[in-house]
Design an enzyme around this catalytic site. Structure first.
Site, PDB file in Angstrom:
ATOM      1  N   GLY A   1      32.294  47.599  48.810  1.00 12.54           N
ATOM      2  CA  GLY A   1      31.981  47.129  47.591  1.00 12.54           C
ATOM      3  C   GLY A   1      32.562  45.500  47.522  1.00 12.54           C
TER       4      GLY A   1
ATOM      5  N   HIS B   1      44.907  41.293  43.490  1.00 15.21           N
ATOM      6  CA  HIS B   1      44.778  40.338  42.533  1.00 15.21           C
ATOM      7  C   HIS B   1      45.399  40.415  41.247  1.00 15.21           C
ATOM      8  CE1 HIS B   1      41.115  38.672  45.207  1.00 15.21           C
ATOM      9  NE2 HIS B   1      42.105  38.468  45.778  1.00 15.21           N
TER      10      HIS B   1
ATOM     11  N   LEU C   1      26.700  47.482  49.083  1.00  8.52           N
ATOM     12  CA  LEU C   1      25.043  47.742  48.788  1.00  8.52           C
ATOM     13  C   LEU C   1      24.330  46.826  49.646  1.00  8.52           C
ATOM     14  CD1 LEU C   1      23.397  48.751  46.539  1.00  8.52           C
ATOM     15  CD2 LEU C   1      23.557  46.655  45.268  1.00  8.52           C
TER      16      LEU C   1
ATOM     17  N   ASP D   1      40.797  46.476  37.486  1.00  9.64           N
ATOM     18  CA  ASP D   1      40.686  47.464  36.523  1.00  9.64           C
ATOM     19  C   ASP D   1      41.688  48.728  37.126  1.00  9.64           C
ATOM     20  OD1 ASP D   1      39.377  49.365  38.566  1.00  9.64           O
ATOM     21  OD2 ASP D   1      37.473  48.079  38.192  1.00  9.64           O
TER      22      ASP D   1
ATOM     23  N   CYS E   1      54.688  36.753  32.346  1.00  7.31           N
ATOM     24  CA  CYS E   1      55.364  35.669  31.431  1.00  7.31           C
ATOM     25  C   CYS E   1      55.292  34.404  32.492  1.00  7.31           C
ATOM     26  CB  CYS E   1      56.820  36.175  30.853  1.00  7.31           C
ATOM     27  SG  CYS E   1      57.532  34.738  29.895  1.00  7.31           S
TER      28      CYS E   1
END
Ligand code: BJW
Length: 232
Positions: A171, A105, A198, A90, A113
């Site tokens: 995270g 990543h 977490l 993102d 392409c």
């Protein structure tokens, strides 16, 4: 002080982006290992395109959260002494204001392409097999790193980890290599290491310190602590 931050899906969870390995981590019944491989793409490009097209479209309805903005604030103070290496595809770090970000990543808003290897900024669907803006061949795939492929910027990352005084992992489950090995790499060169997650990650034992809770709480707290120390 040189700080290298590694982020994973957990930093974007409070923005509403699903993680991979938590309870809601399935997509239409598929595990990420079933859709994020070159083999899955060969077998069913349509399924894989739909997976990424849906995630690209969903980016329009999410916003950076306090963890992203805290890292952008830290960059304003540390400048080149902060690097964010993200496993996320993102663009929430950039939208929060971070400029020194490596997407190891790949990125959702980019297409690769398979014919000419050009990387193109992409905000549309790929499922209809549009032609490559560079060479015209209809071989565009999501510009993301699947299992078995080599992540981007590995040489630069090795150098940055060797120079780091502090390595912070935020995270990420520590389930996927090579990112899961960065903590040991940084430690080998003398960095202090901190986990903000977490829950304990798979590699939690490798960190000098681990704090467990929501990134939206932990990251702003840690950034405030660091900035207080820097200005003293
Ligand atoms: C919160 C939170 C909140 C939730 N606040 N926290 C056997 C042993 C060792 C390695 C291998 C092996 N067999 C194969 C390998 C290698 C393989 C691998 O690691 N496989 C594992 C499954 C074992 N790796 C590869 O193939 C990589 N390539 C490679 O190794 O090439 C060789 C090479 C490398 C380097 C140099 C030379 C050669 C490629 C890996 C590509 C991974 N791709 C994906 C998909 C990318 C595109 C996409 O997004 O679809 O990347 S898979 C997926 O996992 C995605 C993620 O970036 C990655 C990591 O996941 P992440 O971010 O950690 O998410 P989760 O869901 O796992 O964890 C979220 C965490 O957040 C949890 O802990 C939560 O608790 C926490 N959390 N809410 C704070 N509010």
């Amino acid at each position: 002080m040189k700080v290298v931050v590694l982020t994973g899906a957990g930093i974007s969870a409070e923005s509403g982006v699903p993680t991979f390995r938590d309870a809601d981590g399935l997509w239409e019944g598929h595990r990420v290992e079933d859709v994020a491989t070159p083999e899955a793409y060969e077998l069913s490009p349509t399924t894989v395109h739909r997976f990424y097209d849906a995630r690209r479209a969903a980016l329009l309805s999410v916003d950076p959260n306090p963890a992203h903005t805290a890292l952008a604030r830290l960059e304003q103070s540390l400048g080149d002494d902060l690097l964010v290496i993200t496993q996320n595809i993102d663009d929430l770090h950039e939208r929060a204001g971070s400029e020194r970000v490596l997407h190891m990543h790949g990125e959702l808003r980019s297409a690769l392409c398979r014919a000419c290897h050009g990387r193109h900024r992409w905000d549309h669907d790929l499922v209809d097999l549009p032609p490559c803006p560079g060479c015209g061949v209809t071989e565009l795939r999501p510009d993301v790193v699947w299992f078995g492929e080599i992540p981007y910027e590995m040489d630069r990352i090795a150098v940055e980890l060797a120079r780091a005084d502090l390595f912070v992992s935020i995270g990420t489950s520590g389930a996927v290599y090579p990112a899961a090995g960065f903590v040991r790499q940084a430690m080998r060169y003398g960095a202090r290491t901190l986990e903000l997650n977490l829950e304990p990650s798979e590699g939690t034992v490798w960190f000098h310190e681990a704090r467990h809770g929501r990134a939206g709480d932990l990251v702003p707290e840690w950034v405030a602590e660091l900035l207080a120390g820097v200005s003293r």
